[in-house]
Design an enzyme around this catalytic site. Structure first.
Site, PDB file in Angstrom:
ATOM      1  N   GLU A   8      17.121  24.307 -14.580  1.00  0.00           N
ATOM      2  CA  GLU A   8      18.188  24.598 -15.540  1.00  0.00           C
ATOM      3  C   GLU A   8      19.409  25.268 -14.923  1.00  0.00           C
ATOM      4  O   GLU A   8      20.547  24.956 -15.275  1.00  0.00           O
ATOM      5  CB  GLU A   8      17.689  25.545 -16.662  1.00  0.00           C
ATOM      6  CG  GLU A   8      16.701  24.937 -17.594  1.00  0.00           C
ATOM      7  CD  GLU A   8      15.289  25.308 -17.211  1.00  0.00           C
ATOM      8  OE1 GLU A   8      14.462  25.395 -18.097  1.00  0.00           O
ATOM      9  OE2 GLU A   8      15.014  25.507 -16.007  1.00  0.00           O
ATOM     10  N   ASP A  81      11.860  24.933 -17.293  1.00  0.00           N
ATOM     11  CA  ASP A  81      10.939  26.021 -17.661  1.00  0.00           C
ATOM     12  C   ASP A  81       9.629  25.521 -18.277  1.00  0.00           C
ATOM     13  O   ASP A  81       9.597  24.472 -18.927  1.00  0.00           O
ATOM     14  CB  ASP A  81      11.633  26.973 -18.644  1.00  0.00           C
ATOM     15  CG  ASP A  81      12.680  27.843 -17.966  1.00  0.00           C
ATOM     16  OD1 ASP A  81      12.655  27.935 -16.728  1.00  0.00           O
ATOM     17  OD2 ASP A  81      13.526  28.429 -18.672  1.00  0.00           O
ATOM     18  N   ASP A  83       7.904  25.812 -20.936  1.00  0.00           N
ATOM     19  CA  ASP A  83       7.707  25.999 -22.371  1.00  0.00           C
ATOM     20  C   ASP A  83       8.325  24.820 -23.109  1.00  0.00           C
ATOM     21  O   ASP A  83       8.777  23.851 -22.489  1.00  0.00           O
ATOM     22  CB  ASP A  83       8.303  27.331 -22.844  1.00  0.00           C
ATOM     23  CG  ASP A  83       9.794  27.459 -22.549  1.00  0.00           C
ATOM     24  OD1 ASP A  83      10.424  26.439 -22.188  1.00  0.00           O
ATOM     25  OD2 ASP A  83      10.337  28.571 -22.673  1.00  0.00           O
ATOM     26  N   GLU A  85      11.126  24.470 -24.814  1.00  0.00           N
ATOM     27  CA  GLU A  85      12.548  24.235 -24.538  1.00  0.00           C
ATOM     28  C   GLU A  85      12.717  23.561 -23.181  1.00  0.00           C
ATOM     29  O   GLU A  85      13.511  22.634 -23.024  1.00  0.00           O
ATOM     30  CB  GLU A  85      13.321  25.562 -24.571  1.00  0.00           C
ATOM     31  CG  GLU A  85      13.415  26.202 -25.941  1.00  0.00           C
ATOM     32  CD  GLU A  85      14.177  25.351 -26.946  1.00  0.00           C
ATOM     33  OE1 GLU A  85      15.215  24.763 -26.585  1.00  0.00           O
ATOM     34  OE2 GLU A  85      13.719  25.267 -28.098  1.00  0.00           O
ATOM     35  N   TYR A 306       7.523  34.132 -15.286  1.00  0.00           N
ATOM     36  CA  TYR A 306       8.303  33.617 -16.418  1.00  0.00           C
ATOM     37  C   TYR A 306       8.244  34.590 -17.592  1.00  0.00           C
ATOM     38  O   TYR A 306       7.179  35.088 -17.946  1.00  0.00           O
ATOM     39  CB  TYR A 306       7.774  32.250 -16.833  1.00  0.00           C
ATOM     40  CG  TYR A 306       8.679  31.551 -17.811  1.00  0.00           C
ATOM     41  CD1 TYR A 306      10.018  31.337 -17.508  1.00  0.00           C
ATOM     42  CD2 TYR A 306       8.204  31.108 -19.035  1.00  0.00           C
ATOM     43  CE1 TYR A 306      10.857  30.701 -18.395  1.00  0.00           C
ATOM     44  CE2 TYR A 306       9.035  30.460 -19.930  1.00  0.00           C
ATOM     45  CZ  TYR A 306      10.358  30.264 -19.611  1.00  0.00           C
ATOM     46  OH  TYR A 306      11.191  29.635 -20.498  1.00  0.00           O
ATOM     47  N   ARG A 308       9.076  34.280 -20.862  1.00  0.00           N
ATOM     48  CA  ARG A 308       8.838  33.866 -22.255  1.00  0.00           C
ATOM     49  C   ARG A 308       7.374  33.490 -22.382  1.00  0.00           C
ATOM     50  O   ARG A 308       6.967  32.379 -22.050  1.00  0.00           O
ATOM     51  CB  ARG A 308       9.752  32.704 -22.650  1.00  0.00           C
ATOM     52  CG  ARG A 308      11.214  33.115 -22.723  1.00  0.00           C
ATOM     53  CD  ARG A 308      12.110  32.020 -23.254  1.00  0.00           C
ATOM     54  NE  ARG A 308      13.496  32.494 -23.319  1.00  0.00           N
ATOM     55  CZ  ARG A 308      14.374  32.377 -22.342  1.00  0.00           C
ATOM     56  NH1 ARG A 308      14.006  31.811 -21.211  1.00  0.00           N
ATOM     57  NH2 ARG A 308      15.609  32.834 -22.482  1.00  0.00           N
ATOM     58  N   HIS A 353       1.074  30.694 -19.382  1.00  0.00           N
ATOM     59  CA  HIS A 353      -0.245  31.314 -19.503  1.00  0.00           C
ATOM     60  C   HIS A 353      -0.427  32.588 -18.701  1.00  0.00           C
ATOM     61  O   HIS A 353      -1.537  32.955 -18.376  1.00  0.00           O
ATOM     62  CB  HIS A 353      -1.321  30.291 -19.128  1.00  0.00           C
ATOM     63  CG  HIS A 353      -1.304  29.086 -19.991  1.00  0.00           C
ATOM     64  ND1 HIS A 353      -1.512  29.138 -21.350  1.00  0.00           N
ATOM     65  CD2 HIS A 353      -1.065  27.783 -19.699  1.00  0.00           C
ATOM     66  CE1 HIS A 353      -1.428  27.917 -21.862  1.00  0.00           C
ATOM     67  NE2 HIS A 353      -1.145  27.082 -20.877  1.00  0.00           N
TER      68      HIS A 353
END
Length: 765
Positions: A8, A81, A83, A85, A306, A308, A353
Site C-alpha cells: 500500500e 495488509d 485483513d 481492507e 500489524y 489492526r 492472528h
C-alpha cells in the site's frame, strides 16, 4: 525472472525492497485504488447489489506505473495488509489489471505477513496463496451497507432536520452512546452521604481506619446521610473510645496479580489515550509508521507487528525472544516457569492472528530513541513494555486487614498492602477508565489482636454521589468494543466522523453531544430504533465476520437488511414532519401571547420559542429562566461606541457581548477575557500576546493592542529569543509529520528543534 510486489505505502515498499533484493521490484498502490461511484446508484439492490467502481483519481498515476512495470515482470505478488481492507485492495488491483489484459501468462500470487522483518517477508514469498474471495466479499458487503445507509438516511435528515447532515451505520449507534450518557448526567440527582474516618497511631506510626459497623449493624453507603446524624455518631464513638481503639482481628493474606494480555488494536488505542493522551487516529497513524519501517541505523526496519488485530496470541519465536530479554534485563527470577498464554476475548477475532508486539524484543526503546520522533518513541515504548510485561512473573502483594473497636459503639476497618515482589509491575501497569478514586497503597504498622492504639482524631467526612463521567476516547473505544459496534480498524474513523460532523465536541478529552447531535440522535432512536440498537449493530457485524470466514454468502445478508430498511425510510419520509423532529413540547406557555412554548433547533443550536411563530416572535436561550424577556443586560457597563446598553447575545460560535443598538451599532466583544500569555508582543512592544479563538474555533495568539498592532501567531508563544535570529520569542508547534517542536515564527529564519511537552497530571478518568 522479474517479480513485481505491490504494497500500500511507499514507506512499506522501501522496507520490503531491502529484504527481497535483486529480482524483485516493490511498488506502492498508495492505499485503495478503486471506490464506489460518488453518487446514487453505485450499488444496485435490484441486480444482486451490483457495485459500480471507478479509479480513485489521485491514485490513477500509481496504477498506471504498476501497469507499466507489470509488462516487464513475470510474476505479480499482491502483498497488501493481512485483513479485509488489504484483501480488497489486492482484489481491486487484480480486477483493474485483468481488465487491461495485462495478466495473461503472468503468475499472480497473494502473500501476507504480520510483521515487516526479513524472516517474515521471505517466508511469505515462499508460501503464497490465492486471493481470499470471502474476505473481499465481507469488505464489499460492509462498503455497500455503509453506502446504502448513507445515501438513504442522509437525504431524510436533510428534509427533516437540516441540509448537509449525514448518518452512518456505525456512527449513529456511537452517537447514541454519547447522547444517552449526557441524558444520564442531566437527569442525575446527587445524594449526600457521610463516612467516619479515624486517624490512629501505634508508637508514632500513623494510619487510617474507616467505620464499618455501628452497634452490630454493617454500614452501607447511605447509612449516614445528614450533618446531624454524622455529628451525633461521631460524638457517640468518641465517647465510647475514650481516646483508644482496640484491635480485635488481624487478617494477613498474600495475593498474586497477573499481567495484562499483549495489545490488541482496541486496548492499544485505550492505553495510548490514558497514558499518552493520544487520540485513536493519532495512535493508529503512529503505529502505521512503526509497522511500515523506520531507519534505526541499518536501513528501514518494521518495529512492530500489524496493528489492526483482535488477537492476543504471540508467535513462538517472539515468545522465545521476549523470555530471553526478560532473563537478560531483569534476572531469571522475573521469568515464570511456563509461557503465559492469553485467550482472545473477542468472539470474532479477525484475520491478523497475532497481538500488537515489537518485531524484536531485543530492540530496546531507549536504544533507538534518537532515530524516532517523540510520538513514535512513546508509542513504541508503550508496546514494548506491555509485551515484555505480559511474559513476566506475577506480582506478589501482602495484604493486611485489621478490625478495631471503639468500645461497643462501632468497628473500624484498616487496610494496607505491601508489594513483596513487583514482578511485571517493574515494567508495566495497565491504566483504568473512569474508576472511583482508589485509596493509595498504604502500609499498616505491626498490629496484633488485643493491642490498644491511640485515637488521634475522628473525622466525619461529607460526600456526594457523582454522575457517570462523559466518555473519553479510551472509554468510548472500550464501550464500542463491548457493544460490538464497528471493528477495531474503524474506531478511529467513527470518532473522527462524529467530531467532524459537529455531532459531538471533544473538550478536555471528553465527548459532549452538540444540540445538533442530540436532535439527530433523537430522530434516529425514535424513528429508526432497530438500526441504532446496539444488539442489532453487533449482529450485523457478526454476519460480516461470518462472510469473512466463508460461512455466509454476502448477497443474502444484504437482502435481509435492505428490504425492511428501505421500507422504513419510505414510511418515515411520508409520515414524519420536520416540526416533529426539530421541536420538543414544553409544559410552559409563552409570556407574550400565552401559546405553548417548545424547544427548537435553529442555526445556532437549540433555543426556546413560541409555537405561534411567525405571529409571535418570543424566543429565549435554553438556559434562561422562564418568563425571561429579551437578552441579559451587562450591569455597570455601556457600549464604548454609542453609549447604549450592552447585552449578552448568542451567536454561531457561542455567547458574546454586543450592543443593544444593533444593527445601528455593531460593537461586540468576547464574553470571557482572552488569557494573557505574559509574552510581550515582538512587533510593538506595548502589549502582551493574548490567547484568542477565531470565528471557526481555532486558537491563535495576538497582540492586546489590536487593531493598533496586528501581530499574531497560530502557535503558543514562549518567552525566549530564537537562538538563530534573536527574534524575541519562539513558538511550540505540533505537526503530524515532525511531532512537537520549538520553532521560530519567522519563516525566513527556519529554526526548529524537537521539544517534549511537559507531562500533564494524570486525569482521574
Amino acid at each position: 525472472m522479474k517479480n513485481l510486489v505491490i504494497v500500500e505505502s511507499p514507506a512499506k515498499a522501501k522496507t520490503i525492497k531491502k529484504y527481497l533484493g535483486k529480482g524483485f521490484e516493490v511498488m506502492a498502490s498508495y492505499g485503495h485504488v478503486r471506490d464506489l461511484l460518488p453518487k446514487e446508484g453505485a450499488v444496485d439492490p435490484e441486480h444482486g447489489f451490483a457495485m459500480k467502481y471507478r479509479l480513485i483519481e489521485k491514485n490513477e498515476k500509481h496504477v498506471e506505473a504498476i501497469a507499466k512495470a507489470l509488462k516487464k515482470a513475470d510474476a505479480l505478488y499482491l502483498a497488501t495488509d493481512p485483513d479485509r481492507e488489504g484483501e480488497a485492495i489486492s482484489w481491486h488491483l487484480y480486477e483493474i489489471l485483468k481488465d487491461k489484459k495485462l495478466l495473461k501468462g503472468k503468475e499472480v500470487q497473494r502473500v501476507v505477513f504480520n510483521e515487516i522483518t526479513e524472516r517474515a517477508i521471505q517466508e511469505a514469498i515462499k508460501h503464497p496463496r490465492n486471493l481470499a474471495q470471502e474476505l473481499v466479499n465481507a469488505q464489499q458487503a460492509r462498503r455497500a451497507l455503509d453506502y446504502l445507509v448513507g445515501f438513504n438516511l442522509s437525504p431524510l435528515l436533510w428534509t427533516k432536520i437540516r441540509r448537509g447532515l449525514s448518518a452512518g451505520r456505525v456512527q449513529s449507534p456511537a452517537l447514541r452512546l454519547i447522547a444517552e450518557r449526557e441524558d444520564e448526567i442531566e437527569k442525575f440527582q446527587a445524594r449526600e452521604y457521610w463516612t467516619m474516618e479515624a486517624d490512629a497511631a501505634v508508637k508514632d506510626q500513623p494510619f487510617m481506619a474507616r467505620l464499618a459497623e455501628h452497634r452490630g449493624t454493617k454500614l452501607t453507603q447511605f447509612s449516614v446521610t445528614s450533618t446531624e446524624q454524622a455529628h451525633a455518631l461521631r460524638d457517640e464513638l468518641l465517647q465510647a473510645a475514650q481516646g483508644k481503639l482496640t484491635v480485635t482481628k488481624v487478617d494477613k493474606k498474600q495475593r498474586k496479580r497477573n499481567p495484562s494480555a499483549p495489545f490488541t488494536t482496541s486496548t492499544l488505542q485505550q492505553e495510548a489515550a490514558r497514558k499518552l493522551g493520544f487520540g485513536a487516529q493519532r495512535t493508529m497513524r503512529v503505529a502505521q509508521q512503526l509497522y511500515e519501517g523506520i531507519d534505526i541505523g541499518q536501513g528501514a526496519v518494521g518495529l512492530i507487528s500489524y496493528m489492526r488485530t483482535d488477537s492476543v496470541n504471540l508467535a513462538q519465536e517472539a515468545l522465545a525472544e521476549i523470555r530471553a530479554v526478560i532473563e537478560q534485563r531483569f534476572g531469571k527470577q522475573a521469568l515464570p516457569a511456563q509461557i503465559q498464554v492469553y485467550k482472545t476475548r473477542s468472539k470474532n477475532a479477525q484475520e491478523a492472528h497475532e497481538a500488537v508486539r515489537p518485531t524484536s524484543a531485543q530492540v530496546i526503546p531507549e536504544a533507538i530513541k534518537t532515530h524516532l520522533t517523540l510520538d513514535q518513541f512513546k508509542l513504541y515504548q508503550l508496546i514494548w513494555r506491555r509485551t515484555v510485561a505480559c511474559q513476566m512473573q506475577h506480582a506478589t502483594i501482602d495484604t493486611v486487614a485489621a478490625d478495631l473497636t471503639a468500645g461497643e459503639a462501632g468497628v473500624f476497618r484498616a487496610n494496607g498492602s505491601t508489594i513483596v515482589d513487583p514482578g511485571f509491575l517493574a515494567v508495566y501497569e495497565e491504566g483504568v477508565d473512569d474508576a472511583a478514586q482508589q485509596e493509595e497503597e498504604r502500609t499498616l504498622p505491626p498490629l496484633a489482636a488485643g493491642d490498644k492504639v491511640e485515637l488521634r482524631a475522628l473525622r466525619a467526612e461529607q460526600h456526594f454521589t457523582e454522575p457517570p463521567p462523559r466518555y473519553s476516547e479510551a472509554s468510548l473505544v472500550k464501550a464500542l468494543e463491548e457493544h460490538g459496534i464497528g471493528r477495531p480498524s474503524t474506531y478511529a474513523s467513527i470518532i473522527t466522523t462524529l467530531v467532524d460532523r459537529e455531532y459531538t465536541t471533544l473538550d478536555k478529552h471528553r465527548f459532549t453531544p452538540t444540540d445538533l447531535g442530540r436532535v439527530v440522535n433523537r430522530f434516529l432512536t425514535q424513528h429508526f430504533t432497530q438500526y441504532v440498537d446496539y444488539d442489532f449493530t453487533a449482529r450485523l457485524e457478526d454476519e460480516l465476520d461470518a462472510i469473512a470466514r466463508g460461512e455466509k454468502e454476502w448477497v443474502p445478508v444484504m437482502q435481509e437488511f435492505w428490504g425492511p430498511f428501505k421500507k422504513q425510510v419510505s414510511t418515515k419520509d411520508e409520515t414524519v414532519q420536520r416540526k416533529d423532529v426539530t421541536q420538543e413540547a414544553m409544559n410552559e406557555n409563552c409570556p407574550k401571547c400565552g401559546k405553548p412554548l417548545s424547544i427548537r433547533l435553529g442555526r445556532r443550536g437549540r433555543f426556546i420559542g413560541c409555537t405561534a411563530y411567525p405571529d409571535c416572535d418570543y424566543t429565549r436561550n435554553l438556559d434562561d429562566k422562564p418568563g425571561a424577556e429579551g437578552p441579559q443586560i451587562v450591569e455597570g457597563r455601556s457600549c464604548p461606541q454609542c453609549n447604549s446598553a450592552l447585552v449578552i447575545k448568542s451567536g454561531r460560535y457561542g455567547k458574546f457581548i454586543g450592543c443593544s443598538n444593533y444593527p445601528n451599532c455593531k460593537h461586540m466583544e468576547p464574553l470571557e477575557k482572552p488569557a494573557d500569555t505574559g509574552v510581550e508582543c515582538p512587533q510593538c512592544h506595548k502589549g502582551n500576546l493574548l490567547k484568542r479563538k477565531s470565528r471557526y474555533g481555532k486558537i491563535f495568539y495576538s497582540c492586546a493592542t489590536y487593531p493598533a498592532c496586528n501581530y499574531a501567531v497560530w502557535n503558543e508563544p514562549v518567552n525566549e529569543p530564537c537562538p538563530r535570529c534573536a527574534w524575541p520569542l519562539v513558538t511550540i508547534k505540533t505537526t503530524k509529520r515532525r511531532g512537537t517542536e520549538k520553532v521560530c515564527p519567522r519563516k525566513e529564519c527556519g529554526y526548529a528543534t524537537p521539544y517534549e511537552l511537559p507531562e500533564q497530571p494524570a486525569e482521574a478518568s
